[in-house]
Enzyme design. Sequence first.
Site, PDB file in Angstrom:
ATOM      1  N   THR A  98      -0.032 -14.119  -7.492  1.00  0.00           N
ATOM      2  CA  THR A  98       0.885 -13.172  -7.077  1.00  0.00           C
ATOM      3  C   THR A  98       0.748 -11.983  -8.006  1.00  0.00           C
ATOM      4  O   THR A  98       0.393 -11.997  -8.869  1.00  0.00           O
ATOM      5  CB  THR A  98       2.334 -13.516  -6.719  1.00  0.00           C
ATOM      6  OG1 THR A  98       2.756 -14.014  -8.116  1.00  0.00           O
ATOM      7  CG2 THR A  98       2.571 -14.600  -5.763  1.00  0.00           C
ATOM      8  N   CYS A  99       1.195 -10.665  -7.265  1.00  0.00           N
ATOM      9  CA  CYS A  99       1.168  -9.452  -8.040  1.00  0.00           C
ATOM     10  C   CYS A  99       1.810  -9.633  -9.324  1.00  0.00           C
ATOM     11  O   CYS A  99       2.994 -10.201  -9.447  1.00  0.00           O
ATOM     12  CB  CYS A  99       1.661  -8.486  -7.186  1.00  0.00           C
ATOM     13  SG  CYS A  99       2.092  -6.947  -7.913  1.00  0.00           S
ATOM     14  N   PRO A 100       1.380  -9.290 -10.440  1.00  0.00           N
ATOM     15  CA  PRO A 100       0.255  -8.518 -10.633  1.00  0.00           C
ATOM     16  C   PRO A 100      -0.999  -9.211 -11.212  1.00  0.00           C
ATOM     17  O   PRO A 100      -1.887  -8.655 -11.683  1.00  0.00           O
ATOM     18  CB  PRO A 100       0.627  -7.358 -11.736  1.00  0.00           C
ATOM     19  CG  PRO A 100       1.502  -8.308 -12.609  1.00  0.00           C
ATOM     20  CD  PRO A 100       2.150  -9.107 -11.879  1.00  0.00           C
TER      21      PRO A 100
END
Lengths: 79, 380
Positions: free
Chosen positions: A17-19
């Site tokens: 998932t981000c980042p």
Amino acid sequence: MSETMEPDITVDSRGATCPGPLMDLIGKVKQSDPGTVIELQTSDDSSKSDVPDWLDEAGHNLLEVVDQGDYWSVYVETA
Amino acid sequence: MSEHIVIVGGGTGGTVLANRLADKLGAEIDSGDVQVTMVTDSQDHVYKPIWLYVPFGKKDPADARRPVAELVDRRVDITYDRVTGIDTDDKQLSLADGPAMAYDHLTLAMGVELVPDEVPGLKEGGHHFYGEDGATELRDAMAEFTEGHLVLSVIGVPHMCPAAPVEFVLMADDWLRKRGVRDDVEITYTYPIQRAHGIQSVADWATEEFEEKDINVQTFFNADEVDPEEKVLHSMEGKELDYDLLVGIPPHTGSELVTEAGLGDGGWVDVDKHTLEATAAEDVYAIGDVADVPTSKAGSVAHYEAGTVADRIASKVRGQVPTATYEGKTVCFIEAGMDEATFVEFAYGNEPTVRPASTPVHWAKLGYNESYWLTARGLL
């Protein structure tokens, strides 16, 4: 374009998932010579905006974003 | 023939797991059906959140240390040695000083390593608070620092305790105000991505706090070189920052052992995020910072993961189907100054809510720092 594009390096960040995907890409760019083509594989939707934003900031080239169904391939060429 | 459960690492994850297993499998251990062994290369267990307070003179390094043997249940064997190889086919570990150690169930909990050498000049030009030496050297530098530009640069993620850099600058701001020198100090915080923190709600909260407290923020700043002579920090994006005192959160890496054993790229163990079982080998688990799961590298994560793995291993040992899962639970206190704090709690797929900082939460954090030793013992 992507059907014939052969990246020099593939970064598999699917599931992260981000980042995570962006940081994986930044790490690879850091280690790469200019002109290296990197394929970032990401299933995180936000990568489609944050990766191009960083490439703009850092002066690298976005070649193409390909929808692979359950993930995207983001092709990048280092400057 | 007893079943041998081996834990590599004596940090939060390894210690909580060892104690939970001793508690759950006490009868089997006493009867000789199960043996639990912790392998650690340090006599001491270290509670790393203490390092954040050392630069401000609020804690001493000794506050962060306790002998592992005092924390781990006496029914757990402790081997003080360094693991040099993991053979998941033959299910055994190589040790630096002792004979090979066979296992039936293995949990990797060896944490992360700092790799400041990846950034030229960082070791010479920068300070950090991610270890005892770094924290004490920074304490001395902070004591002498009364004017100039304080730059905190987060150099790469993931890193341990993701909130700590935000906490450090907010604490530094308050500490410098209380010392009466804040007007003579400029503070800048840099972060590698397009916002001030990986978690959006924390980034939004921190950005507001920074603005209110006159702390500069530079995003999309990936430091790639430090010039200690000129005191300049250079970024991959072509930016430069002059500094007088640099606090650089060093790049982190997983364990070479993991990569060599084929358990994951970059030293992070590739695991199922719910069962914490390695995807590349049978009967291998990973918890804590070395596990590649989509949440923070925080002590609370290691703590909750250890509970899940203890349940799963105990079930397997008893021939039951393991059902315990880890849902990504993470709890972090966040200091917002020298006497106020907030906290966040979230799980996989949740965005945490950041509540307004308050003094009672700050005291709760200090209280937890003291009661942490109960967590390590598996009691809290």
